[in-house]
Write a protein that holds these residues in place. Structure first.
Motif, PDB file in Angstrom:
ATOM      1  N   GLU A  30      -0.563  -2.227   0.410  1.00 23.14           N
ATOM      2  CA  GLU A  30       0.535  -3.040  -0.115  1.00 23.14           C
ATOM      3  C   GLU A  30       1.887  -2.546   0.388  1.00 23.14           C
ATOM      4  O   GLU A  30       2.122  -1.347   0.539  1.00 23.14           O
ATOM      5  CB  GLU A  30       0.501  -2.985  -1.646  1.00 23.14           C
ATOM      6  CG  GLU A  30       1.411  -3.977  -2.321  1.00 23.14           C
ATOM      7  CD  GLU A  30       1.294  -3.916  -3.835  1.00 23.14           C
ATOM      8  OE1 GLU A  30       2.141  -4.545  -4.502  1.00 23.14           O
ATOM      9  OE2 GLU A  30       0.383  -3.238  -4.346  1.00 23.14           O
ATOM     10  N   LYS A  31       2.768  -3.471   0.630  1.00 26.54           N
ATOM     11  CA  LYS A  31       4.121  -3.173   1.117  1.00 26.54           C
ATOM     12  C   LYS A  31       4.928  -2.378   0.092  1.00 26.54           C
ATOM     13  O   LYS A  31       4.842  -2.597  -1.109  1.00 26.54           O
ATOM     14  CB  LYS A  31       4.843  -4.485   1.441  1.00 26.54           C
ATOM     15  CG  LYS A  31       6.163  -4.304   2.163  1.00 26.54           C
ATOM     16  CD  LYS A  31       6.790  -5.654   2.472  1.00 26.54           C
ATOM     17  CE  LYS A  31       8.143  -5.478   3.101  1.00 26.54           C
ATOM     18  NZ  LYS A  31       8.243  -5.810   4.473  1.00 26.54           N
ATOM     19  N   ASN A  32       5.734  -1.431   0.599  1.00 28.11           N
ATOM     20  CA  ASN A  32       6.666  -0.628  -0.206  1.00 28.11           C
ATOM     21  C   ASN A  32       5.977   0.232  -1.265  1.00 28.11           C
ATOM     22  O   ASN A  32       6.589   0.604  -2.256  1.00 28.11           O
ATOM     23  CB  ASN A  32       7.724  -1.512  -0.882  1.00 28.11           C
ATOM     24  CG  ASN A  32       8.587  -2.250   0.123  1.00 28.11           C
ATOM     25  OD1 ASN A  32       8.662  -1.872   1.290  1.00 28.11           O
ATOM     26  ND2 ASN A  32       9.208  -3.315  -0.319  1.00 28.11           N
ATOM     27  N   LYS A  33       4.709   0.545  -1.040  1.00 31.06           N
ATOM     28  CA  LYS A  33       3.966   1.411  -1.950  1.00 31.06           C
ATOM     29  C   LYS A  33       3.463   2.633  -1.186  1.00 31.06           C
ATOM     30  O   LYS A  33       3.288   2.602   0.032  1.00 31.06           O
ATOM     31  CB  LYS A  33       2.775   0.672  -2.560  1.00 31.06           C
ATOM     32  CG  LYS A  33       3.135  -0.566  -3.372  1.00 31.06           C
ATOM     33  CD  LYS A  33       3.842  -0.205  -4.660  1.00 31.06           C
ATOM     34  CE  LYS A  33       4.103  -1.443  -5.514  1.00 31.06           C
ATOM     35  NZ  LYS A  33       4.824  -1.122  -6.759  1.00 31.06           N
ATOM     36  N   CYS A  34       3.222   3.717  -1.938  1.00 31.91           N
ATOM     37  CA  CYS A  34       2.637   4.915  -1.339  1.00 31.91           C
ATOM     38  C   CYS A  34       1.176   5.002  -1.758  1.00 31.91           C
ATOM     39  O   CYS A  34       0.866   5.029  -2.958  1.00 31.91           O
ATOM     40  CB  CYS A  34       3.386   6.165  -1.782  1.00 31.91           C
ATOM     41  SG  CYS A  34       2.696   7.695  -1.097  1.00 31.91           S
ATOM     42  N   THR A  35       0.294   5.059  -0.785  1.00 35.07           N
ATOM     43  CA  THR A  35      -1.145   5.152  -1.036  1.00 35.07           C
ATOM     44  C   THR A  35      -1.641   6.525  -0.610  1.00 35.07           C
ATOM     45  O   THR A  35      -1.464   6.921   0.548  1.00 35.07           O
ATOM     46  CB  THR A  35      -1.910   4.066  -0.253  1.00 35.07           C
ATOM     47  OG1 THR A  35      -1.430   2.779  -0.642  1.00 35.07           O
ATOM     48  CG2 THR A  35      -3.406   4.153  -0.528  1.00 35.07           C
ATOM     49  N   ALA A  36      -2.238   7.250  -1.544  1.00 37.92           N
ATOM     50  CA  ALA A  36      -2.801   8.567  -1.239  1.00 37.92           C
ATOM     51  C   ALA A  36      -4.258   8.404  -0.812  1.00 37.92           C
ATOM     52  O   ALA A  36      -5.037   7.722  -1.484  1.00 37.92           O
ATOM     53  CB  ALA A  36      -2.704   9.479  -2.448  1.00 37.92           C
ATOM     54  N   ILE A  37      -4.609   9.039   0.302  1.00 35.80           N
ATOM     55  CA  ILE A  37      -5.979   9.019   0.801  1.00 35.80           C
ATOM     56  C   ILE A  37      -6.572  10.404   0.575  1.00 35.80           C
ATOM     57  O   ILE A  37      -6.075  11.394   1.116  1.00 35.80           O
ATOM     58  CB  ILE A  37      -6.037   8.669   2.304  1.00 35.80           C
ATOM     59  CG1 ILE A  37      -5.226   7.400   2.603  1.00 35.80           C
ATOM     60  CG2 ILE A  37      -7.484   8.518   2.768  1.00 35.80           C
ATOM     61  CD1 ILE A  37      -5.769   6.141   2.005  1.00 35.80           C
ATOM     62  N   ILE A  38      -7.621  10.485  -0.236  1.00 36.72           N
ATOM     63  CA  ILE A  38      -8.238  11.769  -0.534  1.00 36.72           C
ATOM     64  C   ILE A  38      -9.732  11.710  -0.225  1.00 36.72           C
ATOM     65  O   ILE A  38     -10.281  10.642   0.040  1.00 36.72           O
ATOM     66  CB  ILE A  38      -8.020  12.171  -2.012  1.00 36.72           C
ATOM     67  CG1 ILE A  38      -8.694  11.166  -2.951  1.00 36.72           C
ATOM     68  CG2 ILE A  38      -6.528  12.263  -2.327  1.00 36.72           C
ATOM     69  CD1 ILE A  38      -8.635  11.576  -4.413  1.00 36.72           C
ATOM     70  N   GLY A  39     -10.373  12.878  -0.292  1.00 34.09           N
ATOM     71  CA  GLY A  39     -11.809  12.942  -0.039  1.00 34.09           C
ATOM     72  C   GLY A  39     -12.184  14.238   0.648  1.00 34.09           C
ATOM     73  O   GLY A  39     -11.314  14.932   1.184  1.00 34.09           O
ATOM     74  N   PRO A  40     -13.469  14.593   0.639  1.00 33.29           N
ATOM     75  CA  PRO A  40     -13.916  15.855   1.240  1.00 33.29           C
ATOM     76  C   PRO A  40     -13.725  15.870   2.747  1.00 33.29           C
ATOM     77  O   PRO A  40     -13.551  14.816   3.381  1.00 33.29           O
ATOM     78  CB  PRO A  40     -15.402  15.924   0.867  1.00 33.29           C
ATOM     79  CG  PRO A  40     -15.797  14.496   0.618  1.00 33.29           C
ATOM     80  CD  PRO A  40     -14.583  13.827   0.050  1.00 33.29           C
ATOM     81  N   ASN A  41     -13.774  17.049   3.330  1.00 30.26           N
ATOM     82  CA  ASN A  41     -13.665  17.179   4.784  1.00 30.26           C
ATOM     83  C   ASN A  41     -14.750  16.350   5.470  1.00 30.26           C
ATOM     84  O   ASN A  41     -15.902  16.334   5.039  1.00 30.26           O
ATOM     85  CB  ASN A  41     -13.806  18.643   5.206  1.00 30.26           C
ATOM     86  CG  ASN A  41     -12.611  19.474   4.803  1.00 30.26           C
ATOM     87  OD1 ASN A  41     -11.500  18.961   4.669  1.00 30.26           O
ATOM     88  ND2 ASN A  41     -12.810  20.769   4.611  1.00 30.26           N
ATOM     89  N   GLY A  42     -14.354  15.661   6.539  1.00 28.74           N
ATOM     90  CA  GLY A  42     -15.315  14.861   7.294  1.00 28.74           C
ATOM     91  C   GLY A  42     -15.522  13.463   6.751  1.00 28.74           C
ATOM     92  O   GLY A  42     -16.355  12.712   7.266  1.00 28.74           O
ATOM     93  N   CYS A  43     -14.741  13.080   5.718  1.00 26.61           N
ATOM     94  CA  CYS A  43     -14.939  11.758   5.110  1.00 26.61           C
ATOM     95  C   CYS A  43     -14.276  10.645   5.908  1.00 26.61           C
ATOM     96  O   CYS A  43     -14.540   9.471   5.677  1.00 26.61           O
ATOM     97  CB  CYS A  43     -14.443  11.760   3.674  1.00 26.61           C
ATOM     98  SG  CYS A  43     -12.637  11.859   3.514  1.00 26.61           S
TER      99      CYS A  43
END
Length: 253
Positions: A30-43
């Protein structure tokens, strides 16, 4: 704003060591939003940002930014629309150049120029005002070479430079991971202030669950190239994320 459609990417393709990261992956940011991408190594977190930024090419699929199909754009062509801050504080800056020269380079992004005409005297006050927002005193060190700055100062400068031209999209690839906890907190706060001030659409990779929740609007957790969690940050707790994260690590072990 950002649409990823049926994206596929494998490494060592057609060999015994083939590693399939994404297979028909879809995502909308979405525009003007901050999205955090998380997950284990290699994901697939860094691979995803590399595919969006153009440092690696997708096998299949589309990447559409603000209605513009950038799938076949080279990395330098995408850089006109996309800013990026890396984990290593020295990657986003030119350490042998001064703060002023680095700021001027960032200001010329997407334009043709010669080093001789890099710095315009009229722009110096503008750079000084931009640096004041960091509250780190860098506005008083314009002629200091970046290699003499601390890691936190370099990463803060890199952040300012990446956001300077108000890109359509800002990619933050674990940009506080190499910093000590105190400096990391400072840089994260500066990041939040900058994103909010310029209303920049942002994707941020983080291994710090607390940071991911506090400094984003949306949390996406990846596992083996698939989305296993997608929630508003206010609807999830740090303990919930840690529990899911640990379960995934235990399954890998």
């Amino acid at each position: 704003m950002l649409r990823i459609k049926k994206l596929s990417k494998s490494f060592n393709k057609d060999t015994d060591n083939e590693l399939k990261i994404f297979n028909g992956f879809n995502l909308e940011i979405e525009k003007n939003k901050c999205t955090a991408i998380i997950g284990p190594n290699g994901c697939g977190k860094s691979t995803l940002l590399n595919l969006i930024g153009g440092s690696i090419k997708a096998d299949k699929g589309q990447i559409i930014l603000n209605g513009r199909d950038i799938t076949n754009f080279k990395e330098d062509e995408r850089a006109i629309y996309i800013g990026r801050v890396y984990q290593n504080p020295s990657i986003g800056v030119a350490p042998s150049l001064t703060i002023l020269e680095n700021m001027a380079l960032a200001d010329k992004k997407g334009e043709k120029f010669t080093l001789r005409r890099l710095i315009k005297r009229d722009n110096i006050d503008k750079y000084r005002e931009i640096l004041k927002d960091l509250d780190l005193g860098l506005e008083n060190k314009l002629h200091t070479k970046v290699k003499f700055l601390s890691g936190g100062q370099r990463q803060s400068l890199s952040l300012i430079m990446a956001a300077m031209k108000h890109p359509d999209l800002l990619l933050l690839d674990e940009h506080t991971a190499a910093l000590d906890p105190k400096t990391s907190n400072v840089v994260m706060q500066k990041t939040k202030e900058l994103i909010e001030k310029y209303s920049i659409t942002t994707m941020m990779i983080s291994h710090n669950m607390k940071d991911a929740i506090e400094h984003s609007d949306r949390i996406i957790m990846l596992d083996k190239g698939k989305i296993i969690l997608d929630k508003k940050s206010i609807d999830v707790t740090e303990n919930q994320l840690i529990k899911i994260y640990r379960e995934k690590l235990e399954n890998v072990a």
